[in-house]
Design an enzyme around this catalytic site. Structure first.
Site, PDB file in Angstrom:
ATOM      1  N   ARG A  84       4.133  -3.586  16.254  1.00  0.00           N
ATOM      2  CA  ARG A  84       2.726  -3.948  16.446  1.00  0.00           C
ATOM      3  C   ARG A  84       2.494  -4.501  17.851  1.00  0.00           C
ATOM      4  O   ARG A  84       1.418  -4.301  18.408  1.00  0.00           O
ATOM      5  CB  ARG A  84       2.303  -4.970  15.404  1.00  0.00           C
TER       6      ARG A  84
ATOM      7  N   GLY B 275      -0.284   1.359   4.485  1.00  0.00           N
ATOM      8  CA  GLY B 275       0.216   0.689   3.292  1.00  0.00           C
ATOM      9  C   GLY B 275       1.586   1.194   2.870  1.00  0.00           C
ATOM     10  O   GLY B 275       2.416   1.571   3.707  1.00  0.00           O
TER      11      GLY B 275
ATOM     12  N   GLY C 126      -5.288  -1.505   4.214  1.00  0.00           N
ATOM     13  CA  GLY C 126      -6.616  -1.863   3.708  1.00  0.00           C
ATOM     14  C   GLY C 126      -7.720  -1.280   4.564  1.00  0.00           C
ATOM     15  O   GLY C 126      -8.706  -0.726   4.055  1.00  0.00           O
TER      16      GLY C 126
END
Ligand code: AMP
Length: 418
Positions: A35, A376, A399
């Site tokens: 990330r 997910g 999400g």
């Protein structure tokens, strides 16, 4: 919608970038810094333009209800995070960021999320340097989109870039309040490269072009109720919806099949019935299952393949080989695929075949179709089984990607930039 590339005249300007540095970690050990690395192109673009970059991200979740009355200081919050093993010494985060940016970039850190200390840290920034700010969730007002907090953060900068796709479905102070204020003041707000890629891939799955048909959606995972809205949207858009995972048993029950002790989403039975009626044959269900008498991997448990009805005392934990073949055939004709949710309990080696079969069917479409994995658990499976490069796009936000599909391409953190 402006992108970070469009931002002009920002030399010497302070730009707040909302990134997603919510990295998996245990204490201060970061197990995966993807990330951080994924945000580098956006940060680098701004640094190349001579901007002063302020980075904000959340990391884990503070349980405000569990803090006792009067316990709201930074030390109290950090104490709770440490207790839950969620605290991360900032040094490792900063160090990874510095490593990813290259030695020559000056990176500083501010342990305060507001007040004089933060103001001074932003003021001390030089052109082409970076300030990493403490976890945004250390402010109780972040998740409530507190207007005072948003005002204070917005007052620190001249422009805003949204590059945290995984948080774009949340209208928080750092994802919504700040750009809303800056936009109102006529200051530039834009999306970063990461968000741009996500928006372009997921928009294609909701604004379906003729050349992207047949469009096949594959849904799996646990509960039908969690995915009702997404099923509704996809039913309107797709040519076929393949349903696997535990979700499939609720649909099979409606069809009068025996499902043994498989997971049943009782409250979704009526909904599943309605879907099957509306779909008119476009919902494709498994025809066989891998079954077991024990979900827990105890020695001597029975595992077998079963066509149709599942006997009492057994539960379906993966789709069987006939279903894999049937699903692969439909997938092979697709021009576009959207996939969310594993076909079985992929966390256990014995129940991975169905999820792997879907990965393989999508791999075989490489170069012939546009294929998206919606984040997910299915994204974890795709990475774990080594198929990530075979997809046109694997979303970084579970999400967020589901909400983007169900809301016809809209997310609060992105709409506010539009
Ligand atoms: P979701 O978050 O809804 O995508 O669900 C993902 C979870 O569903 C994973 O942890 C899977 O192990 C689980 N799952 C998938 N298929 C089954 C199944 N047949 N029985 C029980 N759990 C399942």
């Amino acid at each position: 919608m402006l992108t970070v590339k469009d931002l002009k005249g920002i030399e010497g300007k302070k730009v707040l970038v909302r990134v997603d540095f919510n990295v998996p970690h245990k204490g201060s050990e970061i197990s995966d810094d993807n990330r951080i690395r994924a945000a580098i192109p956006t940060i680098q673009e701004l640094l190349n333009k001579g901007a002063r970059v302020v980075l904000m991200s959340h990391l884990g979740k503070v349980d405000w209800k569990k803090l006792k009355k009067g316990e709201k200081t930074l030390e109290d919050i950090e104490g709770q995070m440490k207790k839950n093993d969620l605290a991360i010494a900032v040094e490792p985060l900063k160090a990874r960021l510095k490593e990813a940016l290259g030695r020559e970039v000056k990176v500083s850190f501010c342990k305060s999320t507001k007040g004089a200390e933060l103001k001074a840290a932003v003021a001390a920034l030089e052109d082409g340097s970076v300030l990493l700010v403490q976890n945004t969730r250390y402010e109780a007002g972040e998740e409530k989109n507190d207007p005072e907090l948003a005002k204070e953060w917005a007052s620190l900068v001249d422009a805003f870039v949204m590059d945290a796709f995984g948080s774009a479905h949340r209208a928080h102070a750092s994802t919504y309040g700040v750009p809303e204020i800056l936009k109102g003041e006529g200051k530039p707000v834009a999306i970063g490269f990461l968000v741009e890629k996500e928006v372009s891939a997921l928009s294609r799955c909701v604004e379906v072009k003729k050349e992207d048909r047949p469009y096949v959606a594959i849904l799996g995972g646990l509960k039908v109720t969690d995915k009702i809205q997404v099923i509704d949207t996809l039913l309107k858009k797709c040519d076929y919806i393949i349903i696997g995972g535990a979700m499939a048993y609720t649909f099979r029950k409606v069809l009068g099949e025996k499902i043994g002790s498989s997971f049943l989403d009782e409250s979704a039975l009526d909904y599943a019935k309605k879907c099957l009626e509306e779909a008119n044959g476009r919902i494709i269900l498994p025809v066989d299952s891998v079954i077991t008498d024990s979900f827990e991997p105890v020695e001597g448990r029975k595992v077998s393949v079963c066509d149709g009805d599942i006997p009492e005392g057994f539960e379906g934990v993966d789709i069987g080989p006939k279903s894999s073949k049937k699903f692969a055939e439909i997938i092979s004709k697709a021009k576009m695929v959207f996939w969310n949710g594993p076909m079985g309990v992929f966390e256990q080696a014995e129940f991975q075949s169905g999820t792997k079969a879907v990965c393989e069917a999508i791999r075989d479409l490489k170069g012939k179709a546009f294929t998206v994995c919606g984040g997910g658990d299915s994204a974890s499976a795709v990475k774990q089984f080594g198929y990530k490069a075979d997809f046109s796009h694997v979303s970084t936000g579970g999400g967020a990607s589901l909400e983007m599909i169900q809301n016809d391409g809209h997310l609060p953190g992105i709409d506010i930039i539009r």
